[in-house]
Enzyme design. Structure first.
Site, PDB file in Angstrom:
ATOM      1  N   ASP A   1       0.429  -0.664   0.188  1.00  0.00           N
ATOM      2  CA  ASP A   1      -0.249   0.150   0.136  1.00  0.00           C
ATOM      3  C   ASP A   1       0.603   1.383  -0.169  1.00  0.00           C
ATOM      4  O   ASP A   1       1.907   0.857   0.260  1.00  0.00           O
ATOM      5  CB  ASP A   1      -0.959  -0.545   1.594  1.00  0.00           C
ATOM      6  CG  ASP A   1      -1.730   1.027   0.994  1.00  0.00           C
ATOM      7  OD1 ASP A   1      -2.622   1.375   0.048  1.00  0.00           O
ATOM      8  OD2 ASP A   1      -2.746   1.099   1.880  1.00  0.00           O
TER       9      ASP A   1
ATOM     10  N   ASN B   1     -10.740  -2.896  -6.458  1.00  0.00           N
ATOM     11  CA  ASN B   1     -10.019  -1.593  -7.286  1.00  0.00           C
ATOM     12  C   ASN B   1     -11.365  -1.536  -8.343  1.00  0.00           C
ATOM     13  O   ASN B   1     -10.695  -0.303  -8.787  1.00  0.00           O
ATOM     14  CB  ASN B   1      -8.598  -2.561  -7.197  1.00  0.00           C
ATOM     15  CG  ASN B   1      -7.718  -2.517  -5.765  1.00  0.00           C
ATOM     16  OD1 ASN B   1      -6.651  -3.249  -5.929  1.00  0.00           O
ATOM     17  ND2 ASN B   1      -8.116  -1.301  -4.988  1.00  0.00           N
TER      18      ASN B   1
HETATM   19  C1  FPP Z   1      -2.073   0.159  -3.112  1.00  0.00           C
HETATM   20  O1  FPP Z   1      -1.833   1.150  -3.845  1.00  0.00           O
HETATM   21  C2  FPP Z   1      -1.440  -0.448  -5.116  1.00  0.00           C
HETATM   22  C3  FPP Z   1      -2.063  -1.159  -5.469  1.00  0.00           C
HETATM   23  C4  FPP Z   1      -3.801  -1.559  -5.601  1.00  0.00           C
HETATM   24  C5  FPP Z   1      -1.176  -1.529  -6.293  1.00  0.00           C
HETATM   25  C6  FPP Z   1      -0.339  -2.920  -6.644  1.00  0.00           C
HETATM   26  C7  FPP Z   1       0.805  -3.009  -7.554  1.00  0.00           C
HETATM   27  C8  FPP Z   1       1.759  -3.146  -7.993  1.00  0.00           C
HETATM   28  C9  FPP Z   1       2.858  -2.453  -6.761  1.00  0.00           C
HETATM   29  C10 FPP Z   1       2.636  -3.639  -9.277  1.00  0.00           C
HETATM   30  C11 FPP Z   1       2.683  -5.221  -9.046  1.00  0.00           C
HETATM   31  C12 FPP Z   1       3.064  -5.846 -10.133  1.00  0.00           C
HETATM   32  C13 FPP Z   1       2.394  -7.422 -10.689  1.00  0.00           C
HETATM   33  C14 FPP Z   1       2.176  -7.271 -12.005  1.00  0.00           C
HETATM   34  C15 FPP Z   1       2.977  -7.978  -9.081  1.00  0.00           C
HETATM   35  P1  FPP Z   1      -2.634   2.153  -3.556  1.00  0.00           P
HETATM   36  O2  FPP Z   1      -1.986   2.918  -4.741  1.00  0.00           O
HETATM   37  O3  FPP Z   1      -4.216   2.140  -2.699  1.00  0.00           O
HETATM   38  O4  FPP Z   1      -1.739   3.826  -2.723  1.00  0.00           O
HETATM   39  P2  FPP Z   1      -2.787   5.203  -1.795  1.00  0.00           P
HETATM   40  O5  FPP Z   1      -3.346   4.684  -0.612  1.00  0.00           O
HETATM   41  O6  FPP Z   1      -1.462   6.114  -1.811  1.00  0.00           O
HETATM   42  O7  FPP Z   1      -4.028   5.842  -2.364  1.00  0.00           O
END
Ligand code: FPP
Length: 251
Positions: A21, A69
């Site tokens: 996250d 998501n």
């Molecule tokens: C949550 O952070 C993250 C995600 C929903 C996506 C995670 C994906 C990756 C790191 C790419 C990995 C790729 C593969 C193919 C495994 P957020 O967007 O909720 O962050 P925030 O809470 O700061 O808004």
């Protein structure tokens, strides 16, 4: 040194589950689009996969995309889908060379044909590998997992393969994702929030929960080592008393 997983000690988690996250906040802080945060998150993902494989962790399960998501802005969902395809294409051969076995959990049928094809190819290419198993949860939700297991259980009853009296925790567990692996010993969530967010709700029942403020793109080898050291300091009791555990350790 071989890449096969054979030498886990009690102080080392056999299975680690991670909620990655903080990508969006990492990007916001830099006045970048959220997609740039996800892209930076891929680098942190690569680092933790390499570290876990080197540390002889048996399995690493990462939450790449939850069933919820899809509710994000369409542009972010599209950017994530494009990133998944490019990341899988770019990384899977390297993972294969490191003897890592790649598996996806979740409802892949909702993804585009192109993404489903890269998912299937990555699993096929690495299927015979004997090193760490990397599970990527994509369009995954813990409640979906439990419902899915219940459906399989009911089908088995209807087909007279089992009866209602056979149903116990062990049998239901056999229909849940990752039941062929030890349950996660350690759960890591970056980004400062202290919740499970419908990740592996069944499998995390006895996991040690580690929360850290670091935003995912900043999660480094040192942060990974800190999480492993924290885990080593935990006394896992599984419902027993601390005294009983100490006595078991000396006997
Ligand atoms: C949550 O952070 C993250 C995600 C929903 C996506 C995670 C994906 C990756 C790191 C790419 C990995 C790729 C593969 C193919 C495994 P957020 O967007 O909720 O962050 P925030 O809470 O700061 O808004």
């Amino acid at each position: 040194m071989s890449d096969t997983v054979e030498s886990a000690s009690d102080s080392l988690p056999r299975h680690i589950a991670v909620v990655m996250d903080g990508n969006g906040r990492w990007a916001n802080k830099r006045h970048l689009p959220r997609a740039a945060g996800h892209k930076a998150g891929v680098n942190a993902t690569r680092t933790i996969v390499e570290n876990a494989a080197k540390s002889k962790i048996q399995a690493l399960t990462i939450f790449a995309f939850s069933s919820e998501n899809w509710n994000r802005p369409e542009s972010e969902v599209t950017a994530l889908m494009t990133l998944f395809i490019s990341t899988i294409t770019a990384e899977v051969k390297k993972l294969d060379k490191k003897n890592v076995r790649v598996k996806f959990i979740g409802e892949r049928e909702r993804f585009s044909d192109k993404l489903q094809a890269s998912i299937n190819e990555s699993e096929l290419l690495t299927d015979k590998n004997t090193g760490m198993q990397l599970n990527i949860a994509a369009n995954y939700g813990g409640r979906w997992d439990v419902v899915n297991a219940c459906k399989s259980l009911i089908s088995a009853v209807q087909e007279n393969k089992i009866t209602i009296n056979d149903v116990d925790e062990k049998l239901l567990n056999s229909f849940i994702s990752l039941s062929d692996l030890p349950e996660p010993d350690l759960f890591i969530r970056t980004g400062g929030e202290q919740r499970i967010s419908n990740f592996l709700i069944w499998q995390l029942s006895y996991s040690e929960l580690y929360f850290v403020d670091t935003l995912w793109p900043d999660f480094s080898t040192a942060d990974f080592d800190n999480a492993i050291s924290w885990y080593a300091s935990r006394q896992r009791r599984f419902g027993k008393t601390g005294q009983q555990i100490k006595e078991e350790q000396v006997s």
